[in-house]
Scaffold this active site. Structure first.
Site, PDB file in Angstrom:
ATOM      1  N   ARG A   1       4.157  -7.384  -6.181  1.00 59.44           N
ATOM      2  CA  ARG A   1       5.406  -6.822  -6.715  1.00 59.44           C
ATOM      3  C   ARG A   1       6.139  -7.815  -7.615  1.00 59.44           C
ATOM      4  O   ARG A   1       6.737  -7.426  -8.616  1.00 59.44           O
ATOM      5  CB  ARG A   1       6.326  -6.399  -5.574  1.00 59.44           C
ATOM      6  CG  ARG A   1       5.812  -5.158  -4.892  1.00 59.44           C
ATOM      7  CD  ARG A   1       6.657  -4.837  -3.695  1.00 59.44           C
ATOM      8  NE  ARG A   1       6.274  -3.556  -3.128  1.00 59.44           N
ATOM      9  CZ  ARG A   1       6.516  -3.201  -1.888  1.00 59.44           C
ATOM     10  NH1 ARG A   1       7.144  -4.034  -1.078  1.00 59.44           N
ATOM     11  NH2 ARG A   1       6.149  -2.039  -1.445  1.00 59.44           N
TER      12      ARG A   1
ATOM     13  N   LYS B   1      -1.628  12.337   8.219  1.00 54.34           N
ATOM     14  CA  LYS B   1      -0.919  13.555   8.629  1.00 54.34           C
ATOM     15  C   LYS B   1      -0.710  14.572   7.516  1.00 54.34           C
ATOM     16  O   LYS B   1      -0.284  14.220   6.419  1.00 54.34           O
ATOM     17  CB  LYS B   1       0.455  13.165   9.156  1.00 54.34           C
ATOM     18  CG  LYS B   1       0.398  12.460  10.487  1.00 54.34           C
ATOM     19  CD  LYS B   1       1.809  12.263  10.954  1.00 54.34           C
ATOM     20  CE  LYS B   1       1.887  11.659  12.330  1.00 54.34           C
ATOM     21  NZ  LYS B   1       3.261  11.215  12.580  1.00 54.34           N
TER      22      LYS B   1
ATOM     23  N   GLY C   1       0.759   3.712  -0.606  1.00 53.24           N
ATOM     24  CA  GLY C   1       0.406   2.453   0.033  1.00 53.24           C
ATOM     25  C   GLY C   1      -1.043   2.249   0.418  1.00 53.24           C
ATOM     26  O   GLY C   1      -1.693   1.312  -0.046  1.00 53.24           O
TER      27      GLY C   1
ATOM     28  N   GLY D   1       6.323   5.140  -1.652  1.00 52.48           N
ATOM     29  CA  GLY D   1       7.214   6.266  -1.350  1.00 52.48           C
ATOM     30  C   GLY D   1       7.751   6.920  -2.609  1.00 52.48           C
ATOM     31  O   GLY D   1       7.871   8.147  -2.699  1.00 52.48           O
TER      32      GLY D   1
HETATM   33  P1  AMP Z   1      -1.094   7.789   5.271  1.00 49.82           P
HETATM   34  O1  AMP Z   1      -0.105   6.670   5.462  1.00 49.82           O
HETATM   35  O2  AMP Z   1      -0.615   9.120   5.697  1.00 49.82           O
HETATM   36  O3  AMP Z   1      -1.707   7.772   3.895  1.00 49.82           O
HETATM   37  O4  AMP Z   1      -2.251   7.505   6.305  1.00 49.82           O
HETATM   38  C1  AMP Z   1      -3.050   6.365   6.232  1.00 49.82           C
HETATM   39  C2  AMP Z   1      -3.659   6.150   7.569  1.00 49.82           C
HETATM   40  O5  AMP Z   1      -4.441   7.261   7.926  1.00 49.82           O
HETATM   41  C3  AMP Z   1      -4.576   4.963   7.583  1.00 49.82           C
HETATM   42  O6  AMP Z   1      -4.029   3.973   8.404  1.00 49.82           O
HETATM   43  C4  AMP Z   1      -5.866   5.504   8.161  1.00 49.82           C
HETATM   44  O7  AMP Z   1      -6.436   4.678   9.147  1.00 49.82           O
HETATM   45  C5  AMP Z   1      -5.440   6.805   8.784  1.00 49.82           C
HETATM   46  N1  AMP Z   1      -6.543   7.780   8.854  1.00 49.82           N
HETATM   47  C6  AMP Z   1      -7.330   8.176   7.861  1.00 49.82           C
HETATM   48  N2  AMP Z   1      -8.269   9.028   8.304  1.00 49.82           N
HETATM   49  C7  AMP Z   1      -8.067   9.183   9.626  1.00 49.82           C
HETATM   50  C8  AMP Z   1      -8.725   9.927  10.638  1.00 49.82           C
HETATM   51  N3  AMP Z   1      -9.791  10.693  10.368  1.00 49.82           N
HETATM   52  N4  AMP Z   1      -8.231   9.840  11.892  1.00 49.82           N
HETATM   53  C9  AMP Z   1      -7.171   9.061  12.167  1.00 49.82           C
HETATM   54  N5  AMP Z   1      -6.508   8.337  11.244  1.00 49.82           N
HETATM   55  C10 AMP Z   1      -6.954   8.385   9.988  1.00 49.82           C
END
Ligand code: AMP
Length: 399
Positions: A35, A200, A356, A379
């Site tokens: 950054r 999620k 991120g 974000g």
């Molecule tokens: P996000 O911050 O929503 O982009 O989520 C990123 C996180 O999702 C990372 O830390 C990954 O380890 C997790 N992730 C990705 N695929 C899976 C999965 N199949 N099951 C559980 N966690 C996951």
């Protein structure tokens, strides 16, 4: 608003909102200076024009006023290294007499770094009196903090009201972020593929909904894919699932169908018997995962399917990993997709990686310079693609 590259900063004191919210270790050493490095071209152009620079930023989330751990003084020596032969001063407060005196004494070609803005609760509250005090320190306001552009804080948005239109502008980093994001959202060459991953569905609903009106293809990977499978009555074992989001997942699938947008789900997965780096693993169809097993990465078939879509694309937006890429056993999907995006880019596609974890993934696989643009604002980029107007952008554009 003024245009940074056309502005002559000679004899001007430029007050720049930067995002120096860098990670520090227990010895207050910077562990990732991305950054800070990203905003150097902005600072250097002002100094080269014969102006001076006053930098303001936040660092961390201090709760109770000044805290040594969150002091920007820890960044001074690295800032000097990045700037080379430039005099860098530090003010122990971002407002008050010391800041006023040091800003007034600043000579052309010099830099002043102010103490953490968030030592004042007024910063996050968007307090007008606080913003006005900050504004008095400089002649020109430059916003180069894309990472905080989605916040209506005193230094990121409110302060812009205290500068006339011809004395406020985006810095080079902010301008590059905005241009890349606008290119993808408003003038994407088709086929336009959005790759959305991560844990999620609930975090990515708004972005998927907004992209349904723009993309030709949406690839859904990561943990969120299993909610889409289960919603269609499939068996996903112990994979991540948000049951309450299943109706929404069905709505997205139906809406995509009616709009002619292709949604691609991973047909197979690398499954594990526990969420751990040393788990036992095997491969199976994503819509028939046995009980006791969970999908932690997309499988080979999914990689091949997604690769084909990516290589046909002219515009690619990627947000979120395809699996638990932090663990070696579940890295292949994310790495393969990163390679496919890099390959498509080398063939002329425009690719933007934002958010991120996908940024961390491209860096991990040393592919950051093989994609068109890597966004520094997680974000902020997400909110931009959700279709929201970012306060930090709107405030500079207005008036
Ligand atoms: P996000 O911050 O929503 O982009 O989520 C990123 C996180 O999702 C990372 O830390 C990954 O380890 C997790 N992730 C990705 N695929 C899976 C999965 N199949 N099951 C559980 N966690 C996951």
């Amino acid at each position: 608003m003024a245009i940074f590259s056309e502005y002559n900063f000679s004899n001007a004191k430029a007050l720049i909102r930067v995002d120096f919210n860098v990670p520090l270790n227990e010895n207050f050493e910077i562990t990732d200076d991305t950054r800070m490095a990203a905003t150097m071209p902005t600072i250097k152009k002002i100094l080269a024009d014969g102006g001076s620079v006053i930098l303001m930023s936040h660092l961390g989330r201090p709760k109770d006023g000044p805290t040594d751990k969150y002091s920007l003084k820890h960044l001074v020596s690295h800032l000097k290294t990045l700037l080379g032969d430039v005099k860098v001063e530090f003010a122990n407060d971002c407002i008050g007499q010391e800041a006023i005196d040091k800003a007034a004494a600043l000579q052309n070609g010099e830099v002043l770094l102010l103490e953490n803005l968030r030592f004042y609760k007024e910063e996050e509250k968007g307090d007008t009196a606080f913003a006005e005090k900050l504004s008095k320190l400089g002649d020109v306001y430059v916003n180069d903090a894309f990472g905080t552009a989605h916040r209506a804080h005193a230094s990121t948005a409110v302060i812009a009201d205290y500068f006339p239109a011809d004395k406020k502008m985006f810095g080079l980093l902010m301008e590059a972020e905005v241009i890349s994001a606008e290119k993808v959202l408003h003038s994407a060459e088709k086929p336009f593929t959005a790759i959305i991953g991560g844990a999620k569905v609930s975090d990515k609903i708004l972005i998927i909904e907004n992209l349904l009106n723009r993309a030709t293809d949406i690839i859904i990977g990561g943990g969120m894919a299993y909610t889409f499978w289960k919603a269609q009555g499939k068996i996903i074992g112990n994979s991540l699932c948000e049951d309450d989001r299943m109706p929404l997942a069905l709505e997205i699938l139906a809406k995509a169908k009616s709009l002619g947008v292709n949604i691609h789900l991973p047909m197979d997965s690398t499954i594990a018997d526990k969420f751990a780096a040393d788990a036992q693993t095997t491969n199976c169809e994503s819509y028939g995962i046995p009980s006791g097993w969970m999908g932690l990465d997309i499988g080979q078939k999914a990689v091949a399917d997604f690769r084909e879509v990516i290589l046909k694309s002219k515009t690619i937006l990627w947000n979120g990993p395809m699996g638990v890429f932090e663990m070696e056993k579940f890295q292949n999907g994310t790495k393969s997709i990163a390679l496919a995006v890099a390959e498509a880019t080398s063939k002329g596609a425009f690719s933007l990686v934002g958010g991120g974890d996908s940024v961390a993934a491209v860096n991990m696989f040393h592919l950051a310079d093989k994609v068109s643009y890597v966004s520094t604002g997680g974000g902020a980029m997400l909110e931009y693609f959700e279709g929201k107007e970012l306060p930090g952008i709107a405030a500079v554009k207005k008036g």
